[in-house]
Design an enzyme around this catalytic site. Structure first.
Site, PDB file in Angstrom:
ATOM      1  N   HIS A  34       7.223   6.623   5.989  1.00 31.20           N
ATOM      2  CA  HIS A  34       6.037   6.797   6.843  1.00 31.20           C
ATOM      3  C   HIS A  34       6.399   7.530   8.135  1.00 31.20           C
ATOM      4  CE1 HIS A  34       2.949   4.167   4.953  1.00 31.20           C
ATOM      5  NE2 HIS A  34       4.018   3.663   4.351  1.00 31.20           N
ATOM      6  N   GLY A  44      -0.689   3.334   1.973  1.00 35.84           N
ATOM      7  CA  GLY A  44      -1.687   2.282   1.767  1.00 35.84           C
ATOM      8  C   GLY A  44      -1.432   1.659   0.424  1.00 35.84           C
ATOM      9  N   CYS A  99       4.159   7.826   0.907  1.00 37.08           N
ATOM     10  CA  CYS A  99       4.142   6.505   0.276  1.00 37.08           C
ATOM     11  C   CYS A  99       3.074   6.391  -0.824  1.00 37.08           C
ATOM     12  CB  CYS A  99       3.981   5.469   1.375  1.00 37.08           C
ATOM     13  SG  CYS A  99       4.768   3.927   0.993  1.00 37.08           S
ATOM     14  N   ARG A 107       7.118   2.489  -8.178  1.00 30.07           N
ATOM     15  CA  ARG A 107       6.382   1.783  -7.122  1.00 30.07           C
ATOM     16  C   ARG A 107       7.167   0.553  -6.652  1.00 30.07           C
ATOM     17  NH1 ARG A 107       0.645  -0.011  -8.662  1.00 30.07           N
ATOM     18  NH2 ARG A 107       0.590  -0.476  -6.450  1.00 30.07           N
ATOM     19  N   ILE A 164       7.872   1.058   3.888  1.00 32.38           N
ATOM     20  CA  ILE A 164       7.010  -0.130   3.820  1.00 32.38           C
ATOM     21  C   ILE A 164       6.577  -0.315   2.365  1.00 32.38           C
ATOM     22  CG2 ILE A 164       4.920  -1.246   4.692  1.00 32.38           C
ATOM     23  CD1 ILE A 164       5.033   0.782   7.089  1.00 32.38           C
ATOM     24  N   ARG A 165       7.136  -1.303   1.708  1.00 27.48           N
ATOM     25  CA  ARG A 165       6.870  -1.523   0.266  1.00 27.48           C
ATOM     26  C   ARG A 165       6.858  -0.179  -0.478  1.00 27.48           C
ATOM     27  NH1 ARG A 165       3.110  -3.934   2.813  1.00 27.48           N
ATOM     28  NH2 ARG A 165       1.436  -2.725   1.859  1.00 27.48           N
ATOM     29  N   SER A 193      -1.926   2.544  -3.519  1.00 28.16           N
ATOM     30  CA  SER A 193      -2.303   3.657  -4.394  1.00 28.16           C
ATOM     31  C   SER A 193      -3.346   3.261  -5.435  1.00 28.16           C
ATOM     32  CB  SER A 193      -1.066   4.246  -5.070  1.00 28.16           C
ATOM     33  OG  SER A 193      -0.369   3.249  -5.778  1.00 28.16           O
ATOM     34  N   GLU A 236       4.544   8.938  10.138  1.00 27.89           N
ATOM     35  CA  GLU A 236       3.480   8.812  11.148  1.00 27.89           C
ATOM     36  C   GLU A 236       3.664   7.593  12.055  1.00 27.89           C
ATOM     37  OE1 GLU A 236       3.274   7.963   8.062  1.00 27.89           O
ATOM     38  OE2 GLU A 236       2.015   6.181   7.843  1.00 27.89           O
TER      39      GLU A 236
HETATM   40  N1  GLN Z   1       3.239  -0.252  -2.452  1.00 25.92           N
HETATM   41  C1  GLN Z   1       2.187   0.703  -2.243  1.00 25.92           C
HETATM   42  C2  GLN Z   1       1.677   1.259  -3.556  1.00 25.92           C
HETATM   43  O1  GLN Z   1       2.245   1.000  -4.559  1.00 25.92           O
HETATM   44  C3  GLN Z   1       2.653   1.818  -1.356  1.00 25.92           C
HETATM   45  C4  GLN Z   1       3.018   1.273  -0.004  1.00 25.92           C
HETATM   46  C5  GLN Z   1       2.680   2.148   1.152  1.00 25.92           C
HETATM   47  O2  GLN Z   1       1.930   3.126   1.042  1.00 25.92           O
HETATM   48  N2  GLN Z   1       3.159   1.770   2.296  1.00 25.92           N
HETATM   49  O3  GLN Z   1       0.715   1.965  -3.572  1.00 25.92           O
END
Ligand code: GLN
Length: 192
Positions: free
Chosen positions: A170, A47, A79, A106, A134-135, A49, A172
């Site tokens: 991820h 998500g 993540c 990050r 994902i990012r 952080s 999941e």
């Molecule tokens: N970019 C998010 C962060 O810095 C982490 C991305 C993710 O949990 N998919 O918290």
């Protein structure tokens, strides 16, 4: 086996489905009173952080969860969850739980390559696991006591340190259940 999933923000439902499919009892942690229930393991989902860290503090969850992790509660962090566990965040003085002796970077893959998939062998877990980023962060530096489970393009993306399993990706969102099965084994070993 009862697993609590932090559900204040982010991708928690997918973790719940995987754990339930593997036979675990699952409940969500959304507020302080949820911590009164017994649980054998904790999932910190992906998500954002920064948002999760803020909500954990505002909802009165932060200290109790940190103390449980310090005391040895098995935890699986993906993540943003990995960022919550990290002792250091690169170029950022923020520390959340700070229980995992690593430095995470990050959004380490930049905007262009923000999301991608690949496969890799993950030590202790299995061969050719599908990994979805994902990012995502990666682990820039890990203390010697931290076991590196896999790297992608030379960067550390999964680690185990005592009761803590941390991943940049991820597990999941794929069809593969092996990461969650491994985590449930960690919880079982802690019980026996
Ligand atoms: N970019 C998010 C962060 O810095 C982490 C991305 C993710 O949990 N998919 O918290």
């Amino acid at each position: 086996m009862t697993i609590a999933v932090l559900a204040v923000q982010g991708a928690f439902i997918e973790h719940e489905k995987k754990l339930q499919a593997l036979g675990a009892d699952v409940f969500e942690i959304r507020q302080a009173k949820d911590l009164e229930r017994h649980f054998d393991g904790l999932v910190l989902p992906g998500g954002e952080s920064t948002v999760q860290g803020k909500l954990l503090r505002e909802l009165g969850l932060f200290e109790a969860l940190r103390d449980k992790i310090r005391a040895g509660l098995p935890v699986m962090a993906t993540c943003a969850g990995l960022i919550l566990l990290a002792e250091h965040i690169a170029d950022d003085p923020t520390v959340h739980f700070g229980t995992l002796p690593v430095t995470v970077k990050r959004n380490a893959y930049g905007r262009q390559l923000g999301s991608f998939q690949c496969t890799a062998d993950v030590e202790e877990i299995g061969k050719q696991l599908p990994l979805t980023f994902i990012r995502a962060p990666y682990i820039e530096k890990a203390e010697d006591a931290v076991k590196v489970l896999t790297r992608v393009d030379g960067n550390i993306v999964a680690v185990r340190y005592e009761n803590q399993l941390g991943m940049s990706f991820h597990p999941e969102v794929t069809e593969d259940n092996r990461v969650h099965a491994y985590f449930l084994q960690m919880c079982e070993q802690k019980l026996s």
